[in-house]
Design a protein around this motif. Sequence first.
Motif, PDB file in Angstrom:
ATOM      1  N   LYS A 226      30.881  30.570 -19.568  1.00 21.18           N
ATOM      2  CA  LYS A 226      31.145  31.111 -18.244  1.00 21.18           C
ATOM      3  C   LYS A 226      32.135  32.256 -18.358  1.00 21.18           C
ATOM      4  CE  LYS A 226      32.395  28.029 -15.231  1.00 21.18           C
ATOM      5  NZ  LYS A 226      32.797  26.848 -14.462  1.00 21.18           N
ATOM      6  N   LYS A 227      32.060  33.178 -17.431  1.00 23.20           N
ATOM      7  CA  LYS A 227      32.995  34.296 -17.387  1.00 23.20           C
ATOM      8  C   LYS A 227      34.111  34.045 -16.383  1.00 23.20           C
ATOM      9  CE  LYS A 227      33.088  39.283 -16.603  1.00 23.20           C
ATOM     10  NZ  LYS A 227      32.279  40.487 -16.353  1.00 23.20           N
ATOM     11  N   PHE A 228      33.815  33.332 -15.317  1.00 22.56           N
ATOM     12  CA  PHE A 228      34.784  33.064 -14.263  1.00 22.56           C
ATOM     13  C   PHE A 228      35.049  31.566 -14.160  1.00 22.56           C
ATOM     14  CE2 PHE A 228      32.656  36.990 -13.043  1.00 22.56           C
ATOM     15  CZ  PHE A 228      33.746  37.823 -12.866  1.00 22.56           C
TER      16      PHE A 228
ATOM     17  N   ASN B 267      38.822  35.692 -14.338  1.00 21.97           N
ATOM     18  CA  ASN B 267      37.966  36.283 -15.355  1.00 21.97           C
ATOM     19  C   ASN B 267      38.603  36.019 -16.721  1.00 21.97           C
ATOM     20  OD1 ASN B 267      36.731  38.031 -17.197  1.00 21.97           O
ATOM     21  ND2 ASN B 267      36.347  39.569 -15.624  1.00 21.97           N
TER      22      ASN B 267
ATOM     23  N   GLU C 298      37.539  36.776 -19.654  1.00 17.32           N
ATOM     24  CA  GLU C 298      37.445  37.897 -20.593  1.00 17.32           C
ATOM     25  C   GLU C 298      38.700  38.761 -20.490  1.00 17.32           C
ATOM     26  OE1 GLU C 298      33.743  39.861 -19.762  1.00 17.32           O
ATOM     27  OE2 GLU C 298      32.570  38.212 -20.602  1.00 17.32           O
ATOM     28  N   LYS C 299      39.183  38.991 -19.277  1.00 18.47           N
ATOM     29  CA  LYS C 299      40.420  39.758 -19.091  1.00 18.47           C
ATOM     30  C   LYS C 299      41.621  38.984 -19.614  1.00 18.47           C
ATOM     31  CE  LYS C 299      39.200  42.776 -15.280  1.00 18.47           C
ATOM     32  NZ  LYS C 299      39.617  43.310 -13.985  1.00 18.47           N
TER      33      LYS C 299
END
Length: 73
Positions: free
Chosen positions: A19-21, A58, A60-61
């Motif tokens: 998942k990203k979020f 997020n 990734e951030k």
Amino acid sequence: MGYARKMPENMEGLQIVGKKFYKADEGAVLYSMGLHTFERIAMEAGAKLKIGKSVLYNVEKVDEYLEHFYVEE
């Protein structure tokens, strides 16, 4: 004055891969840190996304932000 959030008691069924979020409690589990620490780091990383009353982060951030904290010994 804020209120203390509780971590979910049963995190066994949590799907945290791919998942990203994530919600705050999921992100805290993913990064093995406390809820408030995760929220603070995510805010510093600019990873907070608010949709209506829902808040997602997020990862990734967050990952990019954490890469700056390596310690060389």
